[in-house]
Design a protein around this motif. Structure first.
Motif: not given
Length: 307
Positions: A97-101, A106-110, A268-273, A289-295
């Motif tokens: 279960r993955l939550a997001f604003c 939206t498209l990134f989470a999908a 300064d840049p900001v990190d999405l985590a 995490i591995a799949e997100v970093r690959t994307l």
């Protein structure tokens, strides 16, 4: 450590079984030269003679007989290990279960959900869209979400996190603002501009970060109106009540009418985590995490930290 390769061992055992390098090569769909080279590599690595070549084929030495017996067991164990690894990787079932604003996510989470479900057949990724980071933390705290996408910092909330993407920062300005047509601005340019402050931050540290207080020169950031929702930030900016500092991806989500987004050169840049609680399954979180970093295509140091 002795340099033994599985493919060399497979070639040698095929030769032992067939009694001929030629027939072994045919069985393995390799050239005779390749099979012969594999056997010679084993002989050099082990410092023994394995085959006596005759006009009728090959004869195994006592060392070769021992290698055949042990080699078959090794190959069987390797095959079983590979099967166990594939089973763990491809037969994991359950729900993540993955939550997001929704703003810009939206498209990134999908896309992330699709990639993780492809990587782990049988797994279902459920997406929960909430309005504020505080609601994300509430879902994680209650056990109603396993992980969430959040921009750092979030403060000392007792959760683990791993940065997965770095975003630049931008400022939202009224369309008729004196800086609206600039290619970029600095905090010095914004020194006297009140900053709209959405009442949704997860900690005082996070609030100070997002309104850039203090500024690089040490001066306090002028505070503008405090609002309850992100949508009200756009309203306040469009009406000239203040400016808003946010991650640059929000510029692609926000309506352009009456608002201009301008990059901040000295921000300064900001990190999405990916943020998660200890109760979440570490293997599934690691896969995500591995799949997100690959994307994203953006390796970031530091896989697991605590906030």
């Amino acid at each position: 450590m002795i340099d033994l390769e599985v493919r060399h061992l497979e070639s040698f055992i095929a030769v032992a079984r067939e009694g001929s390098i030629t027939r072994a090569a045919e069985r393995l769909y390799l050239t005779q030269q390749a099979v012969s080279a594999h056997v010679k590599h084993l002989e050099r690595a082990l410092k023994v003679t394995l085959l006596i070549r005759t006009h009728r084929g090959v004869v195994l030495t006592p060392a070769a007989e021992e290698l055949v017996a042990g080699g078959r067991a090794v190959l069987a164990e390797v095959a079983q290990l590979a099967e166990r690894v594939r089973k763990i990787a491809h037969e994991r079932t359950g729900t993540l279960r993955l939550a997001f604003c929704p703003y810009s996510m939206t498209l990134f989470a999908a896309e992330v959900a699709e990639a993780v479900e492809t990587m782990v057949p049988g797994l279902t990724v459920e997406l929960a869209s909430v309005r504020t980071p505080r609601e994300e933390l509430a879902l994680l705290d209650a056990g109603d979400a396993d992980a969430a996408f959040m921009w750092l910092p979030i403060g000392d909330v007792g959760l683990r996190y791993a940065p997965v993407r770095t975003d630049k920062r931008a400022v939202a300005l009224p369309a008729d603002h004196r800086l609206a047509d600039r290619g970029r601005v600095t905090f010095a340019d914004l020194a006297d501009e009140p900053v709209v402050c959405p009442d949704m931050f997860t900690s005082p540290e996070a609030e100070r970060h997002w309104i850039a207080d203090p500024r690089p020169d040490g001066t306090p950031a002028p505070r503008g109106p405090r609002v309850a929702q992100i949508e009200e930030c756009f309203l306040m900016v469009a009406r000239g009540r203040g400016i808003w500092l946010a991650p640059e991806p929000l510029a692609r989500w926000a309506p352009a009418m009456n608002i201009r987004w301008v990059p901040i050169a000295d921000a300064d840049p900001v990190d999405l985590a990916v943020v998660w609680a200890d109760r979440a399954a570490d293997d599934l979180i690691a896969t995500m995490i591995a799949e997100v970093r690959t994307l994203v295509g953006e390796p970031i140091d530091g896989i697991d930290r605590v906030a």
